[in-house]
Write a protein that holds these residues in place. Structure first.
Motif, mmCIF file in Angstrom:
data_model
loop_
_atom_site.group_PDB
_atom_site.id
_atom_site.type_symbol
_atom_site.label_atom_id
_atom_site.label_comp_id
_atom_site.label_asym_id
_atom_site.label_seq_id
_atom_site.Cartn_x
_atom_site.Cartn_y
_atom_site.Cartn_z
ATOM 1 N N ILE A 48 39.226 75.613 34.088
ATOM 2 C CA ILE A 48 39.330 74.561 35.097
ATOM 3 C C ILE A 48 38.090 74.566 35.979
ATOM 4 O O ILE A 48 37.561 73.518 36.330
ATOM 5 N N LEU A 51 35.191 72.696 34.530
ATOM 6 C CA LEU A 51 35.276 71.236 34.583
ATOM 7 C C LEU A 51 34.514 70.669 35.769
ATOM 8 O O LEU A 51 34.019 69.559 35.718
ATOM 9 N N SER A 52 34.445 71.438 36.851
ATOM 10 C CA SER A 52 33.790 70.940 38.056
ATOM 11 C C SER A 52 32.285 71.168 38.053
ATOM 12 O O SER A 52 31.604 70.808 39.004
ATOM 13 N N PHE A 56 28.349 66.408 33.324
ATOM 14 C CA PHE A 56 29.586 65.648 33.289
ATOM 15 C C PHE A 56 29.557 64.684 32.109
ATOM 16 O O PHE A 56 28.946 63.632 32.163
ATOM 17 N N LYS A 60 34.734 65.076 29.784
ATOM 18 C CA LYS A 60 35.023 65.859 30.979
ATOM 19 C C LYS A 60 35.507 64.946 32.113
ATOM 20 O O LYS A 60 36.467 65.266 32.815
ATOM 21 N N ILE A 61 34.859 63.800 32.268
ATOM 22 C CA ILE A 61 35.250 62.848 33.310
ATOM 23 C C ILE A 61 36.647 62.315 33.029
ATOM 24 O O ILE A 61 37.487 62.224 33.933
ATOM 25 N N LEU A 64 39.131 65.005 33.915
ATOM 26 C CA LEU A 64 39.268 65.127 35.367
ATOM 27 C C LEU A 64 40.087 63.973 35.945
ATOM 28 O O LEU A 64 40.919 64.174 36.831
ATOM 29 N N ILE A 67 43.772 64.635 35.055
ATOM 30 C CA ILE A 67 44.322 65.698 35.900
ATOM 31 C C ILE A 67 44.590 65.164 37.304
ATOM 32 O O ILE A 67 45.647 65.425 37.890
ATOM 33 N N THR A 68 43.646 64.391 37.841
ATOM 34 C CA THR A 68 43.815 63.817 39.176
ATOM 35 C C THR A 68 45.004 62.871 39.217
ATOM 36 O O THR A 68 45.810 62.922 40.150
#
Length: 173
Positions: A48, A51-52, A56, A60-61, A64, A67-68
């Protein structure tokens, strides 16, 4: 055990107390309110944390964003369930009805596809299922109260042709 000790050690390792939010210390580690938190997330969940970090990619985007959205919808639905009485009762209704629907669909599948029963046996199985579940459905409606009871009263009087006979008999007081 070592990961946890390292996590706690890194998290509480003092940096310069005069540092501002997000400043880097002399080792290049990010500190928040004077505490080093730069590697804490990486120690708990490396995948995790990665991922940050750049680069990107589209994948991956997209991950993310998913997940958001998942986290935001979880917070929203939890808040609705907690603070909105009508939403909570709707969830409770479908939580109570879902087992009946699943059992009914399994009964249909088993009778038609697995056992391949004749029409008379099929009707007997459906009638037995309805006899068994009708009182349980009435108990669910009564436990929810309010509009569910009113709908049950209406269905018991004008439900002929809409609901099976077993449910109408169970709904009549």
């Amino acid at each position: 055990s070592n990961k946890i000790a390292s996590f706690i050690g890194n998290m509480y390792k003092q940096t310069d107390p005069s540092s501002r939010l997000g400043d880097k210390d002399k080792y290049g580690e990010v500190s928040i309110a004077g505490f080093n938190l730069s590697h804490s997330a990486a120690l708990l969940s490396p995948s995790i944390y990665s991922l940050s970090q750049p680069p990107f990619t589209r994948k991956k985007i997209a991950l993310l964003v998913m997940i958001t959205l998942f986290l935001a919808s979880t917070v929203l639905l939890t808040s609705l369930y907690t603070f909105h009485r009508g939403f909570r009762r709707t969830i409770q209704f479908w939580k109570g009805m879902a087992p009946f629907i699943i059992k009914y669909k399994l009964l249909l599948f088993k009778a038609n596809k697995i056992d391949k029963v004749c029409e008379e046996e099929f009707e007997r199985r459906i009638a037995a299922f309805r006899e068994k579940t009708a009182p349980q459905v009435v108990d669910l409606i009564i436990s929810l109260g309010g509009i569910y009871v009113k709908i049950g009263q209406v269905m018991s009087t004008i439900g002929q042709g809409i609901l099976p006979e077993q449910y109408i008999k169970a709904l009549i007081p």
